[in-house]
Every structure is written in structure tokens, then in C-alpha cells.
Design a protein around this motif. Structure first.
Motif, short mmCIF file in Angstrom:
data_model
loop_
_atom_site.label_atom_id
_atom_site.label_comp_id
_atom_site.label_asym_id
_atom_site.label_seq_id
_atom_site.Cartn_x
_atom_site.Cartn_y
_atom_site.Cartn_z
N LEU A 1 61.98 25.74 11.11
CA LEU A 1 60.63 26.26 11.25
C LEU A 1 60.70 26.04 13.09
O LEU A 1 60.92 24.46 13.12
CB LEU A 1 60.20 26.16 10.48
N TYR A 2 60.17 27.28 13.47
CA TYR A 2 59.66 26.03 14.59
C TYR A 2 58.98 26.55 15.25
O TYR A 2 57.86 27.24 15.03
CB TYR A 2 60.56 27.97 15.63
N CYS A 3 58.69 25.84 16.79
CA CYS A 3 57.26 25.87 17.22
C CYS A 3 58.07 26.47 18.60
O CYS A 3 58.80 24.85 19.72
CB CYS A 3 56.93 24.07 17.26
N GLY A 4 57.77 27.48 19.20
CA GLY A 4 57.98 27.84 20.32
C GLY A 4 59.43 27.86 20.11
O GLY A 4 59.70 28.61 19.49
N GLU A 5 60.08 26.76 21.00
CA GLU A 5 61.53 26.93 21.35
C GLU A 5 62.28 26.05 20.35
O GLU A 5 63.34 25.81 20.42
CB GLU A 5 61.72 26.84 23.11
N GLU A 6 61.07 24.88 20.25
CA GLU A 6 61.99 23.98 19.21
C GLU A 6 62.29 24.20 18.02
O GLU A 6 61.31 24.74 17.61
CB GLU A 6 60.61 22.54 19.55
N ILE A 7 62.93 23.63 16.70
CA ILE A 7 62.68 23.73 15.92
C ILE A 7 61.77 21.83 14.87
O ILE A 7 61.79 21.63 15.17
CB ILE A 7 64.39 23.01 15.25
N ALA A 8 60.89 23.11 14.54
CA ALA A 8 59.99 21.55 14.22
C ALA A 8 60.45 21.37 13.04
O ALA A 8 59.86 19.84 12.34
CB ALA A 8 58.65 22.78 13.86
N MET A 9 61.35 21.80 12.38
CA MET A 9 61.63 21.65 10.69
C MET A 9 62.72 21.99 10.33
O MET A 9 62.94 23.31 10.77
CB MET A 9 60.57 21.70 9.72
N GLY A 10 63.81 21.36 10.14
CA GLY A 10 64.91 21.87 9.41
C GLY A 10 65.48 20.63 8.73
O GLY A 10 64.54 19.68 8.66
N PRO A 11 66.79 21.29 8.48
CA PRO A 11 67.36 20.19 7.42
C PRO A 11 67.80 18.49 7.87
O PRO A 11 67.54 17.63 7.24
CB PRO A 11 68.87 21.19 7.24
N GLY A 12 68.15 18.84 9.55
CA GLY A 12 68.46 17.18 9.82
C GLY A 12 66.90 16.25 10.09
O GLY A 12 66.56 15.60 9.92
N LYS A 13 66.64 16.93 10.20
CA LYS A 13 64.74 16.60 10.51
C LYS A 13 64.25 16.20 9.16
O LYS A 13 63.08 14.83 8.95
CB LYS A 13 64.05 17.88 11.23
N ALA A 14 64.46 16.36 8.33
CA ALA A 14 64.14 16.82 6.36
C ALA A 14 65.05 15.29 6.31
O ALA A 14 64.26 14.45 5.87
CB ALA A 14 63.93 17.34 5.78
N SER A 15 65.99 15.27 6.12
CA SER A 15 66.69 13.90 5.98
C SER A 15 66.18 13.15 6.76
O SER A 15 66.03 12.21 5.68
CB SER A 15 68.52 14.35 6.51
N CYS B 1 55.28 18.62 17.35
CA CYS B 1 55.18 19.99 17.20
C CYS B 1 54.89 20.34 16.21
O CYS B 1 54.48 22.00 15.95
CB CYS B 1 57.18 20.81 16.64
N TRP B 2 54.05 19.69 15.56
CA TRP B 2 52.91 19.59 14.52
C TRP B 2 51.49 19.37 15.00
O TRP B 2 51.34 18.73 15.98
CB TRP B 2 53.05 18.98 13.14
N GLN B 3 50.38 19.38 14.15
CA GLN B 3 49.11 19.52 14.16
C GLN B 3 48.87 18.28 14.30
O GLN B 3 48.10 17.44 15.64
CB GLN B 3 48.63 19.67 13.10
N SER B 4 49.12 16.76 13.78
CA SER B 4 49.24 15.26 14.56
C SER B 4 50.60 14.55 14.00
O SER B 4 51.57 15.67 13.15
CB SER B 4 48.39 15.15 13.05
N PRO B 5 51.33 13.61 14.39
CA PRO B 5 52.53 13.76 14.30
C PRO B 5 53.15 13.61 12.82
O PRO B 5 52.44 12.79 12.09
CB PRO B 5 52.62 12.19 14.76
N LEU B 6 54.43 13.48 12.30
CA LEU B 6 54.83 13.08 11.56
C LEU B 6 54.94 11.43 11.11
O LEU B 6 55.24 11.32 9.68
CB LEU B 6 55.99 14.77 10.96
N VAL B 7 55.30 10.77 12.47
CA VAL B 7 56.24 9.96 12.15
C VAL B 7 55.35 8.43 13.17
O VAL B 7 54.75 8.86 14.58
CB VAL B 7 58.28 9.53 12.14
N GLU B 8 54.84 7.26 12.57
CA GLU B 8 53.90 6.77 13.53
C GLU B 8 54.72 5.81 13.70
O GLU B 8 55.85 4.83 12.56
CB GLU B 8 52.71 6.32 12.99
N THR B 9 55.13 4.46 14.32
CA THR B 9 55.86 3.93 15.11
C THR B 9 55.55 2.12 15.86
O THR B 9 53.77 2.82 15.74
CB THR B 9 57.20 3.98 16.40
N GLY C 1 52.33 23.83 14.80
CA GLY C 1 52.10 24.28 16.27
C GLY C 1 52.57 25.81 17.20
O GLY C 1 53.67 26.18 15.97
N THR C 2 51.64 26.38 17.55
CA THR C 2 52.56 27.51 18.20
C THR C 2 54.01 26.78 19.20
O THR C 2 54.48 27.31 19.84
CB THR C 2 51.59 28.80 19.00
#
Lengths: 127, 127
Positions: free
Chosen positions: A14-28, A63-71, B118-119
Motif C-alpha cells: 500500500l503506497y503513500c506517495g513513493e513510500e510503502i505505507a504497509m506491506g508484508p515486512g511492515k505488517a510482520s 504515512c498514516w493519519q497518525s503514528p502506528l507505533v509510539e515509543t 496519507g497521499t
């Protein structure tokens, strides 16, 4: 998501501009962060370098509306990390999307391809 | 197979042992060989190195019941190449399989993900 008997690997990126916002590696990675509550622990668990794990988290978080990970900052080894509510929702819908892709293996097209493909490549005639 | 408005890239990779017998790159190469009747011409047309094109043809030719590409020896620059009957059938069923994957974008899961992504990635707060 490849089983030896199926031999089809399906990747949804799943792309966000030129970046991959979600894919197999990020999901794992997200799943591992949820399990280990730390980015370094997650990276170790899935055999990913710490540097790469941070890079993927950084991309996801932008890439998303808000962060998916918080540290949280912590001791010498850094603090913990957790998957946000949005992160969990994204992960769950992404996994559901992957399941839908698998239905393609019920098709006549897939059956035809499976009938023609070998289980192992032939050796080179000259090798 | 990524359109800017869709932002989902779906990849189907069909394995033969550890080798990829068919995937997006090999499918494009097959189509180009069909159009150009030569491996070097096909490679040039899709911006692939000649070496890589030969490598992919070699893998394809060893992964299926019979070769997908046949070459004929010719002059100084090598002879022509053509896609076999099996090659055309494999290509056609592979493209049909890819079309089926696209139906996943009609799902509620995909709609949810699109609503949150995001776009363009946000800039780094410190950059």
C-alpha cells in the motif's frame, strides 16, 4: 505467506506517495512490536536489523493519519514501544486484505498454471 | 500495476522450488519478447539489462513443463526469440490471476485502509 504446496506468494503493498505505507515486512514488524513491546526486541525476533526496523517504523509513522507505533524514552537501551489503536486497526484490515488475495488460488487460472509449473527447476543441460 | 489513485501494488509470484517461475517482471519480459521477437530488443524496450533478461528467460525455461521462450541462432547480434504456445498460455492465465487480485480493492478492508493512509508521507519534524 507461502506454503510449499501452494507455491504462490502474494504481496500487497500500500503506497503513500513513493513510500510503502504497509506491506508484508511492515505488517510482520508491527506484530512483533506488539508482542515484544520494543523495537529492538521485535527486530531481533524477526531477524531484521535494528536500523531497518527503525526505518520502517519511521515510514509507517509518517504515512498514516497518525503514528502506528509510539515509543517511550527509557534507560540505556532505549524505552519501550507499542502499537497504537490505529496501528492495530491498520494491521487487522491489512491481514484481512491478504486473506482475500488468497481466494485467487481457487480460480481456474491458478489451476491451469499449477498444472504446468514444475516442482523444481530443471538443471541446465550443460551443467 | 499501480495506478496513483489506487495506491495498491499487488504482486503474484509463482514459485518452482526456490525460483520464481512467473512474476511481474517475467510477465512483462514475455510480453516484450512477443512484441520485439528478440530478447535484446525486449530488454531494451522495458529498460532491463540484457544480462538480466537472459537470466529470467533461463529461469522461466527451466521452471515449466516446456520452455516459454525459444531462441534461434543468427548473425553477429544473435538470432530472434519467440514466445512458445505454452508461454502465451502461461502469460494469459497469469494476467487473469492478477486481475482477480484486483477485486480485493472492492473490499471494506481496502476502503478502511484508504481512509487512513496519507497521499504523501509527512516530513520529519526535525527535517
Amino acid at each position: 505467506m507461502i506454503a510449499p504446496e501452494v507455491r504462490l506468494k502474494l504481496k500487497a503493498q500500500l503506497y503513500c506517495g513513493e513510500e510503502i505505507a504497509m506491506g508484508p515486512g511492515k505488517a510482520s514488524l508491527l506484530e512483533a512490536i506488539e508482542a515484544h513491546c520494543s523495537i529492538s526486541g521485535a527486530a531481533r525476533a524477526i531477524g531484521m536489523s535494528y536500523r531497518r526496523a527503525w526505518l520502517l517504523v519511521d515510514v509507517m509513522n509518517r504515512c498514516w493519519q497518525s503514528p502506528l507505533v509510539e515509543t517511550s524514552m527509557g534507560g540505556a537501551r532505549g524505552g519501550g514501544a507499542h502499537v497504537t489503536a490505529l496501528g492495530r486497526k491498520v494491521l487487522s484490515h491489512y491481514r484481512a486484505l491478504e486473506m482475500q488475495l488468497e481466494t485467487a488460488t481457487a480460480s481456474a487460472d491458478w489451476a491451469a498454471l499449477v498444472g504446468w509449473v514444475g516442482t523444481l527447476p530443471r538443471e541446465h543441460p550443460d551443467g
